[in-house]
Design a protein around this motif. Sequence first.
Motif, PDB file in Angstrom:
ATOM      1  N   ARG A 185       0.838  -1.200   0.000  1.00 49.80           N
ATOM      2  CA  ARG A 185       0.000   0.000   0.000  1.00 49.80           C
ATOM      3  C   ARG A 185       0.873   1.249   0.000  1.00 49.80           C
ATOM      4  O   ARG A 185       1.802   1.369   0.789  1.00 49.80           O
ATOM      5  CB  ARG A 185      -0.907   0.026   1.231  1.00 49.80           C
ATOM      6  N   PHE A 186       0.531   2.183  -0.870  1.00 51.05           N
ATOM      7  CA  PHE A 186       1.210   3.471  -0.920  1.00 51.05           C
ATOM      8  C   PHE A 186       0.167   4.574  -0.736  1.00 51.05           C
ATOM      9  O   PHE A 186      -0.950   4.466  -1.248  1.00 51.05           O
ATOM     10  CB  PHE A 186       1.904   3.682  -2.263  1.00 51.05           C
ATOM     11  N   LEU A 236       3.443   4.585  -9.075  1.00 47.34           N
ATOM     12  CA  LEU A 236       3.388   3.906  -7.783  1.00 47.34           C
ATOM     13  C   LEU A 236       3.322   2.385  -7.975  1.00 47.34           C
ATOM     14  O   LEU A 236       3.933   1.631  -7.213  1.00 47.34           O
ATOM     15  CB  LEU A 236       2.181   4.397  -6.981  1.00 47.34           C
ATOM     16  N   HIS A 237       2.607   1.957  -9.009  1.00 52.48           N
ATOM     17  CA  HIS A 237       2.555   0.519  -9.309  1.00 52.48           C
ATOM     18  C   HIS A 237       3.952   0.006  -9.670  1.00 52.48           C
ATOM     19  O   HIS A 237       4.358  -1.088  -9.252  1.00 52.48           O
ATOM     20  CB  HIS A 237       1.577   0.276 -10.456  1.00 52.48           C
ATOM     21  N   SER A 290       4.633   5.997   2.422  1.00 51.73           N
ATOM     22  CA  SER A 290       4.254   7.357   2.029  1.00 51.73           C
ATOM     23  C   SER A 290       5.094   7.803   0.836  1.00 51.73           C
ATOM     24  O   SER A 290       6.229   7.371   0.649  1.00 51.73           O
ATOM     25  CB  SER A 290       4.456   8.328   3.199  1.00 51.73           C
ATOM     26  N   ALA A 291       4.523   8.673   0.013  1.00 53.61           N
ATOM     27  CA  ALA A 291       5.206   9.186  -1.171  1.00 53.61           C
ATOM     28  C   ALA A 291       4.759  10.623  -1.396  1.00 53.61           C
ATOM     29  O   ALA A 291       3.770  11.086  -0.823  1.00 53.61           O
ATOM     30  CB  ALA A 291       4.889   8.331  -2.390  1.00 53.61           C
ATOM     31  N   LEU A 292       5.515  11.325  -2.228  1.00 55.03           N
ATOM     32  CA  LEU A 292       5.190  12.705  -2.581  1.00 55.03           C
ATOM     33  C   LEU A 292       5.125  12.804  -4.090  1.00 55.03           C
ATOM     34  O   LEU A 292       5.999  12.298  -4.797  1.00 55.03           O
ATOM     35  CB  LEU A 292       6.249  13.669  -2.034  1.00 55.03           C
ATOM     36  N   PRO A 307      13.597  11.226   4.938  1.00 49.77           N
ATOM     37  CA  PRO A 307      14.589  10.602   4.049  1.00 49.77           C
ATOM     38  C   PRO A 307      14.075   9.273   3.491  1.00 49.77           C
ATOM     39  O   PRO A 307      13.455   8.488   4.201  1.00 49.77           O
ATOM     40  CB  PRO A 307      15.800  10.377   4.968  1.00 49.77           C
ATOM     41  N   GLY A 308      14.336   9.068   2.217  1.00 49.79           N
ATOM     42  CA  GLY A 308      13.938   7.818   1.586  1.00 49.79           C
ATOM     43  C   GLY A 308      12.530   7.810   1.032  1.00 49.79           C
ATOM     44  O   GLY A 308      12.096   6.807   0.448  1.00 49.79           O
ATOM     45  N   THR A 309      11.797   8.913   1.190  1.00 51.18           N
ATOM     46  CA  THR A 309      10.436   8.973   0.666  1.00 51.18           C
ATOM     47  C   THR A 309      10.450   8.943  -0.861  1.00 51.18           C
ATOM     48  O   THR A 309      11.157   9.739  -1.482  1.00 51.18           O
ATOM     49  CB  THR A 309       9.731  10.266   1.122  1.00 51.18           C
ATOM     50  N   PRO A 310       9.702   8.042  -1.485  1.00 48.95           N
ATOM     51  CA  PRO A 310       9.628   8.037  -2.952  1.00 48.95           C
ATOM     52  C   PRO A 310       9.039   9.355  -3.465  1.00 48.95           C
ATOM     53  O   PRO A 310       8.051   9.869  -2.925  1.00 48.95           O
ATOM     54  CB  PRO A 310       8.693   6.863  -3.266  1.00 48.95           C
ATOM     55  N   ILE A 311       9.680   9.900  -4.502  1.00 49.79           N
ATOM     56  CA  ILE A 311       9.213  11.124  -5.140  1.00 49.79           C
ATOM     57  C   ILE A 311       8.738  10.778  -6.545  1.00 49.79           C
ATOM     58  O   ILE A 311       9.493  10.216  -7.339  1.00 49.79           O
ATOM     59  CB  ILE A 311      10.315  12.194  -5.213  1.00 49.79           C
ATOM     60  N   VAL A 312       7.493  11.111  -6.841  1.00 52.61           N
ATOM     61  CA  VAL A 312       6.916  10.844  -8.163  1.00 52.61           C
ATOM     62  C   VAL A 312       6.725  12.184  -8.876  1.00 52.61           C
ATOM     63  O   VAL A 312       6.178  13.128  -8.304  1.00 52.61           O
ATOM     64  CB  VAL A 312       5.564  10.115  -8.033  1.00 52.61           C
ATOM     65  N   ARG A 313       7.196  12.254 -10.106  1.00 54.11           N
ATOM     66  CA  ARG A 313       7.069  13.496 -10.891  1.00 54.11           C
ATOM     67  C   ARG A 313       6.177  13.201 -12.095  1.00 54.11           C
ATOM     68  O   ARG A 313       6.658  12.814 -13.158  1.00 54.11           O
ATOM     69  CB  ARG A 313       8.450  13.981 -11.316  1.00 54.11           C
ATOM     70  N   GLU A 314       4.891  13.360 -11.895  1.00 53.24           N
ATOM     71  CA  GLU A 314       3.902  13.053 -12.922  1.00 53.24           C
ATOM     72  C   GLU A 314       2.803  14.107 -12.899  1.00 53.24           C
ATOM     73  O   GLU A 314       2.356  14.511 -11.831  1.00 53.24           O
ATOM     74  CB  GLU A 314       3.281  11.671 -12.691  1.00 53.24           C
ATOM     75  N   PRO A 315       2.324  14.544 -14.077  1.00 52.68           N
ATOM     76  CA  PRO A 315       1.286  15.572 -14.124  1.00 52.68           C
ATOM     77  C   PRO A 315      -0.144  15.040 -14.051  1.00 52.68           C
ATOM     78  O   PRO A 315      -1.075  15.815 -13.870  1.00 52.68           O
ATOM     79  CB  PRO A 315       1.538  16.245 -15.478  1.00 52.68           C
TER      80      PRO A 315
END
Length: 219
Positions: free
Chosen positions: A14-15, A92-93, A57-59, A75-83
């Motif tokens: 789960r994210f 995330l998948h 958790s992610a941003l 620290p270590g939080t996944p960063i997603v760069r999507e519009p």
Amino acid sequence: MTDAPGRTPAASARFAAVLSRPPRTPDVPPGIDPDDFRLALLEDTYEVVAGLELVTSALVLDPPDQPDAEAVTWPGTPIVREPSLTGVFAALHALGAEAAAIIAPDAPDLPPLLVGKLFRALGSAPSAACQAENAGRGLVALAARLPLPGWLTTALHDVDLDTPDALARLRAAAPRPGLMPQGPGWHRLRTVDDLRFLDPGLEGWENTRALLEGHPLTH
């Protein structure tokens, strides 16, 4: 949050991702810097998700270059760069999520239980939503099993968390009733008038609380 055996997705898959999308014309209390206010809301919302048990958790950054937003994460939080929401769910998948929730950045006092209820709803439906209860509507959060079903992918081409009638449009796109259950609603803080929804007696939203100190909440 307890899983029902064989029904809800594995907790480790789960994210919960907070979407950082700065408003074009922020509405803030007089005397408060708009960027400081936006970041306080974002950080408090992120802290809600980061505190969830058995959830990664992610941003999400849109636009992709927001160093001030990245700085609020652990620290270590996944960063997603999507519009787009479809792009976020796909990213995330790819990170290993079997279920994900995307959270609006302006819900600093969101009860963690409401996010938990969305994940629980995915045990019997492919998606679930928390609708904003105040003016402007839209969604506070959208959760889905991954990969997204085709009907939801298509519907999200024209819908995001800020679309006023998002829930109605997503439900209308579903091939049959019950594929988009609605969890308990909550509020988003998009205008100065929305500050009246904040409860000073409710724990959390510490950054927003500190920034608003000396600024009476609107009633």
